[in-house]
Structures are given as C-alpha cells and as structure tokens.
Design a protein around this motif. Structure first.
Motif, short mmCIF file in Angstrom:
data_model
loop_
_atom_site.label_atom_id
_atom_site.label_comp_id
_atom_site.label_asym_id
_atom_site.label_seq_id
_atom_site.Cartn_x
_atom_site.Cartn_y
_atom_site.Cartn_z
N LEU A 25 0.83 -1.20 0.00
CA LEU A 25 0.00 0.00 0.00
C LEU A 25 0.87 1.27 0.00
N TYR A 28 1.88 1.76 -3.48
CA TYR A 28 0.73 2.27 -4.25
C TYR A 28 0.56 3.76 -4.04
N PHE A 70 -5.75 -4.32 0.74
CA PHE A 70 -6.22 -3.36 1.74
C PHE A 70 -7.05 -4.06 2.82
#
Length: 223
Positions: A25, A28, A70
């Motif tokens: 994440l 990202y 997530f």
C-alpha cells in the motif's frame, strides 16, 4: 493448507502480513501521488493519463488485488491490536515515550485510530472521485480534471482532505519503516537509514496530496 493458515494466524504470521500488505500500500501511494501530480500539467494531460488508466484492461484485476491487499491489511491490523490488548488487559497507568533507541512515538501509539480514520476517508474519497459525476471532455474521454476541480472547490471538502492527508502522514511516519522491520529487513546498519527514508517518504506523500488539494482549491474551478 490448514498448517499454512495456522502460520498466518499466528502472531508472527499476522505481523508479517500486516508488514507485507502495508509495504504494498505504501508503494501504491507513491504511484498514486505521481499520477495525481499530473493534474498540475493541465486538463488535457491529466484526462489523457486518466483515460489511459481507465481503458487499460489490467485496471480491473489491479483494483481487485488492491482491494484484497487493503482488506487483509485492515483485518490483520485490527486482529493484531485486539490480540495485544488481550495480552495486556490492564493498560499502563502512565504512558511515557522512552526516547531512542525506542521506536515508540505518537504515530506508533495511534496506528489503529489513524487506520480507522483512513478507512472512512477511503470510502468517501472513492465515492466522490471514482464514482463521482460523469463529465465528458471535448475529446470524448471522461473529464476527471473537472471533477477534481469541482470537488476541491468546496472548502469543507478541502479541509477534510487535508486533515486526512495529515493522518496519512502520521500513519506512514511509523508504518512505512515498520513494514521493513516486520519483513525482517532490519539491522543496526540499515535501520537508521530505513527509519529516515520512511519518515521522509511520509512527509512527501502527505505533503504532495495536500499541495494538490490546496492548488486545486486556489484555481477556483467549478466555483
């Protein structure tokens, strides 16, 4: 399969999953910031970039994978917090920061709260932008530039976004470097550099998104 599941249900396995998904994440967010920064180049460039993403056949499997990463991160982080609370049902009478070399900070102590705030933010953010108004640009592509400018023309939206990005920075201040530790990338030689790099990245990511929101608000588009 059951033995593998028991490994990931253990405290070490849970910490490993939280670290691995957190690191993904984190990567990202860096890519997301780089893409969003294209808005500074104007409507045509930003809409062209957005159209490339939206029409790419890989976008759906990537989005599904991102959602799964997530959800695993949130679930395992909450599970780890609950397990830690059960292990120490009576909290400390007085919490004090130990100072170096301890890594206990405000960011590390509030990870679960900042994470839950960001969960709420992501739901609102996706609804406002990905599933927002469908404007069409002159060239027939979706006008996401106009949508972004309109969303950020509202001072309340900007305020909520800025606060949420500060929470992102707080979460990453500890989580960015902590993910490396969870993955076993930790040594006296590299730890100080990893901690510094994680904090710098947290500031850049949070500051970059804040700058975009304030810049869009300053443009006055859609007002």
């Amino acid at each position: 399969m059951p033995s593998r599941q028991r490994v990931f249900d253990s405290s070490i396995g849970t910490k490993l999953l939280v670290g691995a998904t957190g690191f993904l994440l984190f990567l990202y967010l860096i890519l997301h910031l780089a893409g969003n920064a294209i808005v500074f180049l104007g409507a045509d460039t930003f809409n062209g970039y957005s159209h490339f993403l939206l029409t790419n056949p890989l976008i759906y499997p990537i989005e599904i994978a991102l959602v799964l990463v997530f959800l695993v991160h949130v679930y395992k982080a909450v599970a780890m917090t609950v397990a830690n609370r059960k292990a120490r049902p009576v909290g400390y009478a007085l919490k004090k920061y130990a100072g170096a070399p301890s890594r206990k900070t405000l960011a590390s102590s509030t990870m679960i709260f900042s994470g839950l705030w960001l969960l709420l933010f992501i739901i609102i953010h996706v609804r406002s932008f990905k599933f927002g108004a469908e404007y069409e640009a002159a060239d027939g592509v979706r006008d996401l530039y106009r949508l972004e400018m309109e969303n950020f023309s509202n001072p309340l939206t900007v305020a909520f976004y800025v606060v949420s990005m500060l929470v992102v920075g707080l979460h990453l201040w500890h989580g960015g470097a902590s993910s490396f530790q969870s993955l076993g990338i930790d040594s006296p030689k590299w730890t100080p550099r990893i901690l510094a790099a994680g904090k710098i990245a947290a500031v850049i990511i949070a500051g970059g998104f804040v700058a975009i929101a304030i810049w869009a608000f300053a443009q006055g588009a859609g007002a």
